[in-house]
Write a protein that holds these residues in place. Sequence first.
Motif, PDB file in Angstrom:
ATOM      1  N   GLY A   1       1.238  -1.111  -0.119  1.00 48.95           N
ATOM      2  CA  GLY A   1      -0.016   0.224  -0.198  1.00 48.95           C
ATOM      3  C   GLY A   1       0.909   1.110  -0.615  1.00 48.95           C
ATOM      4  O   GLY A   1       1.405   1.800  -1.319  1.00 48.95           O
ATOM      5  N   ASP A   2       0.761   1.792   1.306  1.00 51.08           N
ATOM      6  CA  ASP A   2       1.562   3.455   1.239  1.00 51.08           C
ATOM      7  C   ASP A   2       2.373   3.439   1.670  1.00 51.08           C
ATOM      8  O   ASP A   2       3.038   4.231   1.954  1.00 51.08           O
ATOM      9  N   ILE A   3       2.858   1.879   2.771  1.00 49.21           N
ATOM     10  CA  ILE A   3       4.460   2.456   3.517  1.00 49.21           C
ATOM     11  C   ILE A   3       5.570   1.122   2.947  1.00 49.21           C
ATOM     12  O   ILE A   3       5.070   0.318   1.769  1.00 49.21           O
ATOM     13  N   ARG A   4       6.233   1.842   2.893  1.00 48.83           N
ATOM     14  CA  ARG A   4       7.599   1.737   2.287  1.00 48.83           C
ATOM     15  C   ARG A   4       8.344   0.677   2.988  1.00 48.83           C
ATOM     16  O   ARG A   4       8.628   0.980   4.215  1.00 48.83           O
ATOM     17  N   CYS A   5       8.421  -0.412   2.434  1.00 40.05           N
ATOM     18  CA  CYS A   5       9.780  -1.892   3.241  1.00 40.05           C
ATOM     19  C   CYS A   5      10.822  -2.261   3.168  1.00 40.05           C
ATOM     20  O   CYS A   5      11.216  -2.276   1.989  1.00 40.05           O
ATOM     21  N   SER A   6      11.687  -2.816   3.945  1.00 44.06           N
ATOM     22  CA  SER A   6      12.886  -3.768   3.363  1.00 44.06           C
ATOM     23  C   SER A   6      12.832  -4.491   4.003  1.00 44.06           C
ATOM     24  O   SER A   6      12.419  -4.569   5.286  1.00 44.06           O
ATOM     25  N   LEU A   7      12.134  -5.522   3.408  1.00 47.90           N
ATOM     26  CA  LEU A   7      11.925  -6.942   3.040  1.00 47.90           C
ATOM     27  C   LEU A   7      13.349  -7.651   3.936  1.00 47.90           C
ATOM     28  O   LEU A   7      14.023  -8.057   2.749  1.00 47.90           O
ATOM     29  N   LEU A   8      13.433  -7.928   5.366  1.00 42.23           N
ATOM     30  CA  LEU A   8      14.558  -8.180   5.979  1.00 42.23           C
ATOM     31  C   LEU A   8      14.913  -9.928   5.303  1.00 42.23           C
ATOM     32  O   LEU A   8      14.379 -10.716   5.259  1.00 42.23           O
ATOM     33  N   GLN A   9      15.816 -10.623   4.993  1.00 42.86           N
ATOM     34  CA  GLN A   9      16.398 -11.941   4.564  1.00 42.86           C
ATOM     35  C   GLN A   9      17.632 -12.152   5.254  1.00 42.86           C
ATOM     36  O   GLN A   9      18.231 -11.521   5.251  1.00 42.86           O
ATOM     37  N   VAL A  10      17.615 -13.596   5.222  1.00 46.60           N
ATOM     38  CA  VAL A  10      19.431 -14.273   5.482  1.00 46.60           C
ATOM     39  C   VAL A  10      19.798 -14.416   4.527  1.00 46.60           C
ATOM     40  O   VAL A  10      19.753 -14.503   3.471  1.00 46.60           O
ATOM     41  N   TRP A  11      21.308 -13.550   4.007  1.00 47.72           N
ATOM     42  CA  TRP A  11      22.095 -13.542   2.945  1.00 47.72           C
ATOM     43  C   TRP A  11      23.405 -14.942   3.488  1.00 47.72           C
ATOM     44  O   TRP A  11      23.566 -15.224   2.287  1.00 47.72           O
ATOM     45  N   SER A  12      23.646 -15.601   4.286  1.00 52.22           N
ATOM     46  CA  SER A  12      24.504 -16.497   4.562  1.00 52.22           C
ATOM     47  C   SER A  12      23.880 -17.708   5.726  1.00 52.22           C
ATOM     48  O   SER A  12      23.385 -17.092   6.198  1.00 52.22           O
ATOM     49  N   GLU A  13      24.618 -18.667   6.105  1.00 57.54           N
ATOM     50  CA  GLU A  13      24.424 -19.672   6.839  1.00 57.54           C
ATOM     51  C   GLU A  13      24.996 -18.901   8.532  1.00 57.54           C
ATOM     52  O   GLU A  13      24.505 -18.871   9.244  1.00 57.54           O
ATOM     53  N   GLU A  14      25.462 -17.825   8.450  1.00 59.95           N
ATOM     54  CA  GLU A  14      26.369 -17.231   9.553  1.00 59.95           C
ATOM     55  C   GLU A  14      25.522 -16.168  10.023  1.00 59.95           C
ATOM     56  O   GLU A  14      24.925 -15.794  10.846  1.00 59.95           O
ATOM     57  N   ASP A  15      24.495 -15.407   8.314  1.00 59.44           N
ATOM     58  CA  ASP A  15      23.489 -14.403   9.085  1.00 59.44           C
ATOM     59  C   ASP A  15      22.285 -15.465   9.514  1.00 59.44           C
ATOM     60  O   ASP A  15      21.371 -14.566  10.193  1.00 59.44           O
ATOM     61  N   PHE A  16      22.197 -16.169   8.863  1.00 61.23           N
ATOM     62  CA  PHE A  16      20.884 -17.264   9.625  1.00 61.23           C
ATOM     63  C   PHE A  16      21.613 -17.368  11.230  1.00 61.23           C
ATOM     64  O   PHE A  16      20.328 -16.842  11.928  1.00 61.23           O
ATOM     65  N   ILE A  17      22.611 -17.646  12.212  1.00 63.06           N
ATOM     66  CA  ILE A  17      22.623 -17.852  13.231  1.00 63.06           C
ATOM     67  C   ILE A  17      22.329 -16.287  13.554  1.00 63.06           C
ATOM     68  O   ILE A  17      21.747 -15.962  14.996  1.00 63.06           O
ATOM     69  N   ARG A  18      22.535 -14.966  13.068  1.00 59.17           N
ATOM     70  CA  ARG A  18      22.783 -13.436  13.187  1.00 59.17           C
ATOM     71  C   ARG A  18      21.170 -13.104  13.577  1.00 59.17           C
ATOM     72  O   ARG A  18      21.084 -12.730  14.189  1.00 59.17           O
ATOM     73  N   MET A  19      20.589 -14.069  12.851  1.00 60.08           N
ATOM     74  CA  MET A  19      18.638 -13.335  12.493  1.00 60.08           C
ATOM     75  C   MET A  19      18.124 -14.410  13.549  1.00 60.08           C
ATOM     76  O   MET A  19      17.268 -13.021  14.529  1.00 60.08           O
TER      77      MET A  19
END
Length: 182
Positions: free
Chosen positions: A94-112
């Motif tokens: 709609g009128d909401i801008r956002c950044s869809l958060l994704q996992v970048w790597s296996e290490e990032d999955f742990i951080r997430m």
Amino acid sequence: MEHQVSQTLQAFTQRYVELWRRETDHPPASAALYGIPSPCITDNGDECVFWLPQLPVAASRLDGVERALDISVHPDAHAFFSCQYAGDMEAEFGDIRCSLLQVWSEEDFIRMQENLIGHLLTQKRLKLSPTLFLASTDSEMTLISLCNISGEVLLEEFGTSQRQVLAPSLTDFLYKLQPIIM
């Protein structure tokens, strides 16, 4: 339901990649992810990285979050965070801008998972019902989250009980989400 979330997220990601290719003649690019290893990287540019989504090497779930907090995480959250590696993707709901958060790597999955644990602990301390963040917005204090109880997608003010239902399900939210280039 998990399968639907994975399919809808992958369809959104494909629309995002196609938009980048159509508008820029290259895959999505990110300056924020430059220099951070990932199986998604296809090339490096001048202080940016070009990327394409990849399937995770191993099957992953948010088991670390469940063990740390002794809770069951909504199945849609498992699907959302574990079906692909990708860069964060800009979008509009709609009128909401956002950044869809994704996992970048296996290490990032742990951080997430660590960040989700911190988010849930804050909510528990404030006696708020549990949510799992999915996207950031222009405001540092406003998040788009998945209600861990109902599965609804919410616009919430971090640390408060202020919440607005955006979609009845994550699948519905992702289906209506429109990719943009910022």
